[in-house]
Scaffold this active site. Structure first.
Site, PDB file in Angstrom:
ATOM      1  N   HIS A 188       3.542  -2.391   3.019  1.00 54.12           N
ATOM      2  CA  HIS A 188       3.572  -1.045   2.442  1.00 54.12           C
ATOM      3  C   HIS A 188       4.799  -0.882   1.549  1.00 54.12           C
ATOM      4  O   HIS A 188       5.845  -1.480   1.816  1.00 54.12           O
ATOM      5  CB  HIS A 188       3.555   0.009   3.551  1.00 54.12           C
ATOM      6  CG  HIS A 188       2.262   0.017   4.315  1.00 54.12           C
ATOM      7  ND1 HIS A 188       1.979  -0.925   5.284  1.00 54.12           N
ATOM      8  CD2 HIS A 188       1.170   0.815   4.227  1.00 54.12           C
ATOM      9  CE1 HIS A 188       0.759  -0.700   5.762  1.00 54.12           C
ATOM     10  NE2 HIS A 188       0.248   0.349   5.138  1.00 54.12           N
ATOM     11  N   HIS A 201      -6.109   3.153  -4.064  1.00 56.53           N
ATOM     12  CA  HIS A 201      -6.034   3.354  -2.603  1.00 56.53           C
ATOM     13  C   HIS A 201      -6.377   4.810  -2.280  1.00 56.53           C
ATOM     14  O   HIS A 201      -5.840   5.369  -1.321  1.00 56.53           O
ATOM     15  CB  HIS A 201      -4.639   2.977  -2.114  1.00 56.53           C
ATOM     16  CG  HIS A 201      -4.503   2.771  -0.635  1.00 56.53           C
ATOM     17  ND1 HIS A 201      -5.444   2.119   0.127  1.00 56.53           N
ATOM     18  CD2 HIS A 201      -3.524   3.142   0.246  1.00 56.53           C
ATOM     19  CE1 HIS A 201      -5.049   2.089   1.398  1.00 56.53           C
ATOM     20  NE2 HIS A 201      -3.891   2.723   1.497  1.00 56.53           N
ATOM     21  N   HIS A 223      -5.142   9.538   0.299  1.00 54.61           N
ATOM     22  CA  HIS A 223      -5.053   8.744   1.520  1.00 54.61           C
ATOM     23  C   HIS A 223      -5.744   9.422   2.701  1.00 54.61           C
ATOM     24  O   HIS A 223      -5.209   9.488   3.813  1.00 54.61           O
ATOM     25  CB  HIS A 223      -3.593   8.430   1.878  1.00 54.61           C
ATOM     26  CG  HIS A 223      -3.451   7.146   2.661  1.00 54.61           C
ATOM     27  ND1 HIS A 223      -3.638   7.093   4.022  1.00 54.61           N
ATOM     28  CD2 HIS A 223      -3.163   5.890   2.285  1.00 54.61           C
ATOM     29  CE1 HIS A 223      -3.454   5.851   4.435  1.00 54.61           C
ATOM     30  NE2 HIS A 223      -3.180   5.093   3.395  1.00 54.61           N
ATOM     31  N   ASP A 279       0.817  -1.218   0.000  1.00 58.60           N
ATOM     32  CA  ASP A 279       0.000   0.000   0.000  1.00 58.60           C
ATOM     33  C   ASP A 279       0.851   1.269   0.000  1.00 58.60           C
ATOM     34  O   ASP A 279       2.020   1.257   0.378  1.00 58.60           O
ATOM     35  CB  ASP A 279      -0.889   0.032   1.248  1.00 58.60           C
ATOM     36  CG  ASP A 279      -2.051  -0.948   1.158  1.00 58.60           C
ATOM     37  OD1 ASP A 279      -2.044  -1.813   0.261  1.00 58.60           O
ATOM     38  OD2 ASP A 279      -2.963  -0.846   2.002  1.00 58.60           O
ATOM     39  N   ASP A 280       0.195   2.353  -0.379  1.00 59.04           N
ATOM     40  CA  ASP A 280       0.630   3.743  -0.160  1.00 59.04           C
ATOM     41  C   ASP A 280       1.676   4.253  -1.138  1.00 59.04           C
ATOM     42  O   ASP A 280       2.053   5.414  -1.092  1.00 59.04           O
ATOM     43  CB  ASP A 280       1.152   3.971   1.269  1.00 59.04           C
ATOM     44  CG  ASP A 280       0.098   3.683   2.327  1.00 59.04           C
ATOM     45  OD1 ASP A 280      -1.048   3.386   1.948  1.00 59.04           O
ATOM     46  OD2 ASP A 280       0.422   3.756   3.519  1.00 59.04           O
TER      47      ASP A 280
HETATM   48 ZN   LIG Z   1      -2.706   3.085   3.222  1.00 61.92          ZN
END
Ligand SMILES: [Zn+2]
Length: 287
Positions: free
Chosen positions: A251, A158, A162, A107-108
């Site tokens: 991540h 995503h 965020h 993620d991210d």
């Molecule tokens: Zn995230």
């Protein structure tokens, strides 16, 4: 633009593990898909105070649940039976328990540092993973995004910035999802199959909109890598919680103090463990 990115980076480190290292940024080019008015990174939303108390993962149903504690999704109780609507039924936490497949998810990202290190390791071990990217990062780190796509990994949405989507009105919610889809499609040339809400935070409105065009994907194994824990603990969390069909959360950007070096360090050992124990590593869609 750079100044705005820096401001965004500060906000992101407040919000969660998401931040960017301005020293490592690629040359900024306006994304061709975005109209000029949208090409700059939007100003952060004003929910910082509320959101900064959240840690991933959190499952909230704004409609039915009280403000959540930072409890792993797998431990949370279902929404009260007052409504027939069960938000968990709209979210995928794992694949079939029948076959020994698991999905690595990151993620991210993307960023210019850790995402590339992760891509190197995945390439070396011939493993495909799923990257749930933040839209404004995907628009910015073009070379990294191209690498993700060229290496055959899956890309999921995503959100654009965020934020905790449960705090937004409908227009902002749709913008967060739609803009990110547009950017991803600019790289992949096809519809975005999967969406993962930041912090795992969902409301009925978030689910209703996101599931129109995506499978909503959370996770069954939280490595808690973003906390900066040692690499052997990351692997240990997987060993403890993994079942067939598991979706493993890691991540590829951000992390506590912007440091995901232990995620990178853990990855070869993690892949080795999974392969030695007979797991096939697939993308989320292949689960
Ligand atoms: Zn995230």
């Amino acid at each position: 633009m750079l100044k705005r990115m820096l401001g965004s980076a500060v906000l992101f480190s407040l919000l969660s593990s998401c931040d960017t290292d301005p020293l490592l940024e690629e040359p900024q080019v306006v994304h061709p898909l975005l109209p000029a008015a949208q090409a700059t990174v939007p100003a952060p939303v004003t929910t910082t105070a509320a959101v900064s108390t959240l840690t991933e993962p959190v499952l909230t149903s704004a409609a039915t649940l009280p403000e959540p504690a930072a409890v792993p999704v797998s431990l949370q109780v279902e929404a009260p039976a007052a409504s027939h609507y069960n938000i968990r039924e709209h979210i995928i936490y794992s694949g079939s328990r029948q076959s020994k497949k698991v999905a690595l998810t990151f993620d991210d990202g993307p960023d210019a540092k850790y995402t590339n290190q992760i891509l190197d390791i995945l390439h070396e071990h011939e493993v495909k993973a799923t990257f749930f990217v933040v839209g404004e990062h995907a628009a910015f780190y073009k070379n990294t995004m191209k690498r993700i796509v060229d290496q055959g990994h899956e890309v999921g949405n995503h959100s654009w910035s965020h934020v905790d989507l449960t705090k937004l009105d409908e227009n902002r919610l749709q913008e967060e999802i739609n803009k990110t889809d547009e950017v991803i499609q600019g790289y992949t040339g096809k519809p975005v199959p999967a969406f993962r809400p930041p912090y795992g935070a969902v409301s009925k409105m978030v689910v209703d909109y996101a599931e129109k065009h995506h499978k909503i994907i959370c996770w069954s194994v939280d490595t808690r890598d973003w906390e900066g824990i040692p690499s052997d603990q990351i692997v240990q969390h997987v060993k403890r919680d993994l079942r067939n069909g598991g979706i493993i959360l890691q991540h590829s950007a951000g992390g506590k103090h912007g440091n995901l070096s232990n995620t990178v360090k853990a990855l070869p050992a993690l892949i080795q463990y999974l392969k030695e124990n007979g797991y096939e590593l697939v993308t989320v869609s292949e689960l």
